[in-house]
Design a protein around this motif. Sequence first.
Motif, PDB file in Angstrom:
ATOM      1  N   ILE A 201       0.508  -1.371   0.035  1.00  0.00           N
ATOM      2  CA  ILE A 201      -0.208  -0.281  -0.042  1.00  0.00           C
ATOM      3  C   ILE A 201       0.852   1.296   0.002  1.00  0.00           C
ATOM      4  CG2 ILE A 201      -1.888   1.059   1.268  1.00  0.00           C
ATOM      5  CD1 ILE A 201      -2.757  -1.607   2.518  1.00  0.00           C
ATOM      6  N   PHE A 202       0.329   2.299  -1.674  1.00  0.00           N
ATOM      7  CA  PHE A 202       1.209   2.879  -0.994  1.00  0.00           C
ATOM      8  C   PHE A 202       1.004   4.862  -1.295  1.00  0.00           C
ATOM      9  CE2 PHE A 202       3.956   5.980  -3.730  1.00  0.00           C
ATOM     10  CZ  PHE A 202       5.614   5.530  -3.228  1.00  0.00           C
ATOM     11  N   PHE A 203       1.275   5.310  -0.115  1.00  0.00           N
ATOM     12  CA  PHE A 203       0.143   6.294  -0.011  1.00  0.00           C
ATOM     13  C   PHE A 203       1.381   7.838  -0.734  1.00  0.00           C
ATOM     14  CE2 PHE A 203      -1.653   3.406   3.764  1.00  0.00           C
ATOM     15  CZ  PHE A 203      -2.526   4.522   3.785  1.00  0.00           C
ATOM     16  N   SER A 204       0.339   8.230  -1.046  1.00  0.00           N
ATOM     17  CA  SER A 204       1.290   9.529  -1.906  1.00  0.00           C
ATOM     18  C   SER A 204       0.192  11.400  -1.525  1.00  0.00           C
ATOM     19  CB  SER A 204       1.602   9.028  -3.675  1.00  0.00           C
ATOM     20  OG  SER A 204       1.897   9.976  -4.093  1.00  0.00           O
ATOM     21  N   ALA A 205       0.918  11.169  -0.395  1.00  0.00           N
ATOM     22  CA  ALA A 205      -0.054  12.840  -0.764  1.00  0.00           C
ATOM     23  C   ALA A 205       1.166  14.156  -1.126  1.00  0.00           C
ATOM     24  CB  ALA A 205       0.510  13.245   0.964  1.00  0.00           C
ATOM     25  N   HIS A 206       0.426  15.093  -1.309  1.00  0.00           N
ATOM     26  CA  HIS A 206       1.294  16.349  -1.701  1.00  0.00           C
ATOM     27  C   HIS A 206       2.384  16.995  -1.208  1.00  0.00           C
ATOM     28  CE1 HIS A 206       1.540  19.485  -3.990  1.00  0.00           C
ATOM     29  NE2 HIS A 206       1.183  19.886  -4.950  1.00  0.00           N
ATOM     30  N   GLY A 207       3.727  17.206  -1.351  1.00  0.00           N
ATOM     31  CA  GLY A 207       4.311  17.399  -0.631  1.00  0.00           C
ATOM     32  C   GLY A 207       4.385  18.652  -0.575  1.00  0.00           C
ATOM     33  N   VAL A 208       5.677  19.722   0.690  1.00  0.00           N
ATOM     34  CA  VAL A 208       5.146  20.772   0.948  1.00  0.00           C
ATOM     35  C   VAL A 208       7.179  21.350   1.060  1.00  0.00           C
ATOM     36  CG1 VAL A 208       3.127  21.044   2.087  1.00  0.00           C
ATOM     37  CG2 VAL A 208       4.762  21.271   3.047  1.00  0.00           C
ATOM     38  N   THR A 246       3.601   2.152   2.663  1.00  0.00           N
ATOM     39  CA  THR A 246       4.959   3.024   2.372  1.00  0.00           C
ATOM     40  C   THR A 246       4.206   4.294   2.170  1.00  0.00           C
ATOM     41  OG1 THR A 246       6.450   1.793   1.577  1.00  0.00           O
ATOM     42  CG2 THR A 246       6.645   4.113   0.788  1.00  0.00           C
ATOM     43  N   LEU A 247       4.758   5.220   2.700  1.00  0.00           N
ATOM     44  CA  LEU A 247       3.378   7.068   2.390  1.00  0.00           C
ATOM     45  C   LEU A 247       5.651   7.722   2.119  1.00  0.00           C
ATOM     46  CD1 LEU A 247       2.398   9.625   3.398  1.00  0.00           C
ATOM     47  CD2 LEU A 247       3.273   9.397   4.975  1.00  0.00           C
ATOM     48  N   ALA A 248       4.616   8.284   1.228  1.00  0.00           N
ATOM     49  CA  ALA A 248       5.372   9.037   0.491  1.00  0.00           C
ATOM     50  C   ALA A 248       4.859  11.453  -0.074  1.00  0.00           C
ATOM     51  CB  ALA A 248       6.022   9.255  -0.880  1.00  0.00           C
ATOM     52  N   ARG A 260      10.092  14.615   2.759  1.00  0.00           N
ATOM     53  CA  ARG A 260      10.570  13.577   2.272  1.00  0.00           C
ATOM     54  C   ARG A 260      10.363  11.678   2.288  1.00  0.00           C
ATOM     55  NH1 ARG A 260      16.221  13.646  -0.205  1.00  0.00           N
ATOM     56  NH2 ARG A 260      17.116  15.643  -0.146  1.00  0.00           N
ATOM     57  N   PRO A 261      10.008  10.107   1.951  1.00  0.00           N
ATOM     58  CA  PRO A 261      10.585  10.693   0.586  1.00  0.00           C
ATOM     59  C   PRO A 261      10.313  11.104  -0.500  1.00  0.00           C
ATOM     60  CG  PRO A 261       9.567   8.494   1.634  1.00  0.00           C
ATOM     61  CD  PRO A 261       9.409   9.496   2.727  1.00  0.00           C
ATOM     62  N   TYR A 262      10.700  11.336  -1.105  1.00  0.00           N
ATOM     63  CA  TYR A 262       9.407  11.543  -2.626  1.00  0.00           C
ATOM     64  C   TYR A 262       8.532  10.300  -3.344  1.00  0.00           C
ATOM     65  CZ  TYR A 262      12.633  15.946  -2.390  1.00  0.00           C
ATOM     66  OH  TYR A 262      13.727  17.269  -1.509  1.00  0.00           O
ATOM     67  N   THR A 263       8.778  11.170  -4.051  1.00  0.00           N
ATOM     68  CA  THR A 263       7.404   9.545  -4.711  1.00  0.00           C
ATOM     69  C   THR A 263       8.295   8.982  -5.192  1.00  0.00           C
ATOM     70  OG1 THR A 263       5.192  10.561  -4.119  1.00  0.00           O
ATOM     71  CG2 THR A 263       4.908   8.869  -5.946  1.00  0.00           C
ATOM     72  N   GLU A 264       8.412   9.348  -6.263  1.00  0.00           N
ATOM     73  CA  GLU A 264       9.950   8.855  -7.362  1.00  0.00           C
ATOM     74  C   GLU A 264      10.898   8.471  -6.475  1.00  0.00           C
ATOM     75  OE1 GLU A 264       9.221  11.349  -7.715  1.00  0.00           O
ATOM     76  OE2 GLU A 264      10.561  13.499  -7.683  1.00  0.00           O
ATOM     77  N   ASP A 265      11.283   8.478  -5.153  1.00  0.00           N
ATOM     78  CA  ASP A 265      12.468   7.757  -5.017  1.00  0.00           C
ATOM     79  C   ASP A 265      12.191   6.764  -4.447  1.00  0.00           C
ATOM     80  OD1 ASP A 265      14.154   9.951  -5.721  1.00  0.00           O
ATOM     81  OD2 ASP A 265      14.597  11.182  -3.777  1.00  0.00           O
TER      82      ASP A 265
END
Lengths: 350, 350
Positions: A201-208, A246-248, A260-265
């Motif tokens: 399960i890969f959570f992707s949040a908008h970064g700041v 994972t949360l990115a 971090r981590p950045y989603t692409e990494d």
Amino acid sequence: MALRGNRKPMDSKLGILLLNLGGPERLEDVYSFLYNLFADPDLLRLPVPPLQKPLAALIAASRSPTTRENYAAIGGGSPLRRITEEQAQALTAALAVRDIPAQTYVAMRYWHPFTEEALNQIEADGIETLVILPLYPQFSISTTGSSLNRLEQLWRQRPRLQGVTKIVIRSWHDAPGYLQAMAESIERRITTFHEPDAAHIFFSAHGVPVKYVTQYGDPYQAEIENCVDGIMNLLRRRYQRYNAHTLAYQSRVGPVEWLRPYTEDAIASIARRGIGDLVVVPISFVSEHIETLQEIDMEYRELAEAAGIHRFERVPALNTDPAFIEALADLVSQALAPEPPQASPMAIAA
Amino acid sequence: MALRGNRKPMDSKLGILLLNLGGPERLEDVYSFLYNLFADPDLLRLPVPPLQKPLAALIAASRSPTTRENYAAIGGGSPLRRITEEQAQALTAALAVRDIPAQTYVAMRYWHPFTEEALNQIEADGIETLVILPLYPQFSISTTGSSLNRLEQLWRQRPRLQGVTKIVIRSWHDAPGYLQAMAESIERRITTFHEPDAAHIFFSAHGVPVKYVTQYGDPYQAEIENCVDGIMNLLRRRYQRYNAHTLAYQSRVGPVEWLRPYTEDAIASIARRGIGDLVVVPISFVSEHIETLQEIDMEYRELAEAAGIHRFERVPALNTDPAFIEALADLVSQALAPEPPQASPMAIAA
């Protein structure tokens, strides 16, 4: 932040104001939308304030061609206005069922309908109590904070609004109904996998930018992390899903360091672990928009597949998911009758 | 990497060689130990190879005073040799119970007993089959890789060793017995908390520079992450522990970027989330040494308490934990009789 008047809000004419970011509806809107975005010092803090507007124009101009391509790839414009208006209608209907008659309004921060347009309508309708509900589950200075600042600024300029009771819901990253709607939605997607237990399960949040958190005191990262842990907890306790997660953080722009981590990494790292199946969960967005439809579904998917991940399935944004609309109705009801909430079987134990 | 001769290893005179880092036993050893460490290009890759030794001397000299203070704080020296020798004895005993008579040897990379000393003894004892077992569960170029390179280099120079069958266990981050020993140890500590469900499980692994992973192909990060997910999975399935967890990387030195999040940043982030109870799990170390006794127990604890975390409880390193010694004995048995392992109730489902 919640300002409450002396009269009972339930007896007065009730409005609900939904706040969101907004998006260009047509390709020719892209430049102006980007200009509005980068001209906002809550979103992009430039070191020399008087240069904010000329620099915003420059950045908007330089990014417009790519951004236009991205919007072209998802049909020529953002669906955010349409989805938000559908959410508003669904919320009105859900509140009506609870005997809470209310008008709903939408104020977008960077595109139509702007906050001014919403306030004009709220004045015209003679609203007496207004519940402000940001469509950002987690508070950030750059999203909810910016929208509330803009609202406050315009509100002060309008004498007719001074008698209106304003109730602000700042954030709802830990609202049981919202967490449950997310867990249900993830569970629905996981069951479509051949081996549900092996899906990561890969959570992707908008970064700041990191300094929002470490220097300006933005609670965003803390609320995102608590939110993810709350959803995972429900998945474990309610659905016996013991999947790893994972949360990115996605969508980084500019030279400064972001969360971090950045989603692409993180995608590259997961591929190196030999994990092949990803359930991708957009966590800071409750509506489909460019960051889900184009960035996740096209860019990150391509990266993932090139890295060897063979199944990349995104959980849809909640949009008008009935469980989500009920969760929003719960938030409004509780804001109007703020007794301590009853212990509920939905409450998370840990 | 596993080289196997034609004869059946079980019939020949068996040795087990345990590899570890080593540590200064007295304060006056600190400089020489640090010099050995930084002179190793597998551990510290300096851009100009001929300068490795003079620069190692410089770095060792500059770091010696602080490192000496740190060793002074844990009693004046590293307990690593003593613990490793106890592990070796316990492993011999566990193998004897399984009817596998074996001699055990210890080769430390940067301090006594050095690899040379172990090989002298292995030659003197007439060992015919040697199982190489690094005491690093997860492979890194900088730890297991460096020890194996050193061993290979010395091995080639010794004619008497050329007839010895060498069996190398490269890594065992996913060995069921090891994961189970870790899960049991965490479970024992969690049950001491007043509210076990609210304790946040904080894994702290030794860090490595990012470029080891992204440029040199080090599997370390992947093995650490898979290992943590394997332990969490056992905690959920076997002990119904649904606690949230975090993985961070400690002990960064020098100017380059290491794996993130850094332990100190992750502690600050957890404190901002309002989490008060931490169960700290050293994940890349199986013996107590300076990074657990001083860095975690003193430095990170102090940071955590200053940030508002009121309970900071470390899980002990496995040392001679009987479940861990059995896990090592399993690894040796399987290396000697490498049939496909039977499906076991210990196997992790996800």
